[in-house]
Design a protein around this motif. Structure first.
Motif, mmCIF file in Angstrom:
data_model
loop_
_atom_site.group_PDB
_atom_site.id
_atom_site.type_symbol
_atom_site.label_atom_id
_atom_site.label_comp_id
_atom_site.label_asym_id
_atom_site.label_seq_id
_atom_site.Cartn_x
_atom_site.Cartn_y
_atom_site.Cartn_z
ATOM 1 N N LEU A 1 0.838 -1.198 0.000
ATOM 2 C CA LEU A 1 0.000 0.000 0.000
ATOM 3 C C LEU A 1 0.874 1.250 0.000
ATOM 4 O O LEU A 1 0.576 2.230 -0.695
ATOM 5 C CB LEU A 1 -0.919 -0.004 1.226
ATOM 6 C CG LEU A 1 -1.821 1.206 1.387
ATOM 7 C CD1 LEU A 1 -2.752 1.337 0.190
ATOM 8 C CD2 LEU A 1 -2.615 1.090 2.674
ATOM 9 N N ARG A 2 1.974 1.216 0.727
ATOM 10 C CA ARG A 2 2.875 2.364 0.784
ATOM 11 C C ARG A 2 3.444 2.686 -0.598
ATOM 12 O O ARG A 2 3.540 3.846 -0.989
ATOM 13 C CB ARG A 2 3.998 2.075 1.767
ATOM 14 C CG ARG A 2 4.938 3.247 1.942
ATOM 15 C CD ARG A 2 5.888 2.975 3.046
ATOM 16 N NE ARG A 2 5.114 2.915 4.274
ATOM 17 C CZ ARG A 2 5.604 3.100 5.471
ATOM 18 N NH1 ARG A 2 6.873 3.329 5.619
ATOM 19 N NH2 ARG A 2 4.842 3.037 6.534
ATOM 20 N N GLU A 3 3.827 1.666 -1.354
ATOM 21 C CA GLU A 3 4.353 1.882 -2.705
ATOM 22 C C GLU A 3 3.283 2.450 -3.628
ATOM 23 O O GLU A 3 3.558 3.326 -4.449
ATOM 24 C CB GLU A 3 4.907 0.579 -3.272
ATOM 25 C CG GLU A 3 6.166 0.106 -2.589
ATOM 26 C CD GLU A 3 6.570 -1.288 -3.016
ATOM 27 O OE1 GLU A 3 5.786 -1.954 -3.737
ATOM 28 O OE2 GLU A 3 7.658 -1.721 -2.632
ATOM 29 N N ARG A 4 2.094 1.966 -3.500
ATOM 30 C CA ARG A 4 0.993 2.484 -4.329
ATOM 31 C C ARG A 4 0.713 3.946 -4.013
ATOM 32 O O ARG A 4 0.508 4.760 -4.915
ATOM 33 C CB ARG A 4 -0.274 1.654 -4.115
ATOM 34 C CG ARG A 4 -0.199 0.287 -4.708
ATOM 35 C CD ARG A 4 -1.468 -0.468 -4.464
ATOM 36 N NE ARG A 4 -1.302 -1.867 -4.825
ATOM 37 C CZ ARG A 4 -2.208 -2.781 -4.607
ATOM 38 N NH1 ARG A 4 -3.349 -2.465 -4.027
ATOM 39 N NH2 ARG A 4 -1.987 -4.019 -4.968
ATOM 40 N N LEU A 5 0.678 4.271 -2.730
ATOM 41 C CA LEU A 5 0.445 5.659 -2.337
ATOM 42 C C LEU A 5 1.576 6.562 -2.804
ATOM 43 O O LEU A 5 1.339 7.704 -3.206
ATOM 44 C CB LEU A 5 0.266 5.761 -0.824
ATOM 45 C CG LEU A 5 -1.021 5.161 -0.278
ATOM 46 C CD1 LEU A 5 -1.035 5.215 1.246
ATOM 47 C CD2 LEU A 5 -2.241 5.859 -0.843
ATOM 48 N N ALA A 6 2.799 6.066 -2.783
ATOM 49 C CA ALA A 6 3.931 6.851 -3.265
ATOM 50 C C ALA A 6 3.783 7.135 -4.759
ATOM 51 O O ALA A 6 4.067 8.255 -5.217
ATOM 52 C CB ALA A 6 5.243 6.123 -2.988
#
Length: 65
Positions: A4-9
């Motif tokens: 999720l963190r990579e997607r938000l980035a």
């Protein structure tokens, strides 16, 4: 599967690029890359200069009436 963190980035990156917010960061990196001691414009001054340049360009469509 990406986290999720990579997607938000990625979403943040595209929003910043689309909105033009990343333009100031590119300006600072470019200015400091050419001369590390250069005094860069503030974000406010940069945005004002950017807006003035766009309004002065007849191709941008900022003509009056």
């Amino acid at each position: 599967m990406t986290s999720l963190r990579e997607r938000l980035a990625r979403v943040r990156y595209f929003v910043r690029e689309f909105s033009g917010e990343a333009a100031y960061d590119r300006y600072v990196a470019h200015a400091r890359g050419h001369d590390p001691d250069v005094q860069v414009m503030t974000r406010r001054a940069f945005e004002r200069a950017r807006t003035d340049a766009r309004e002065a360009d007849p191709r941008e469509g900022f003509g009056c009436c």
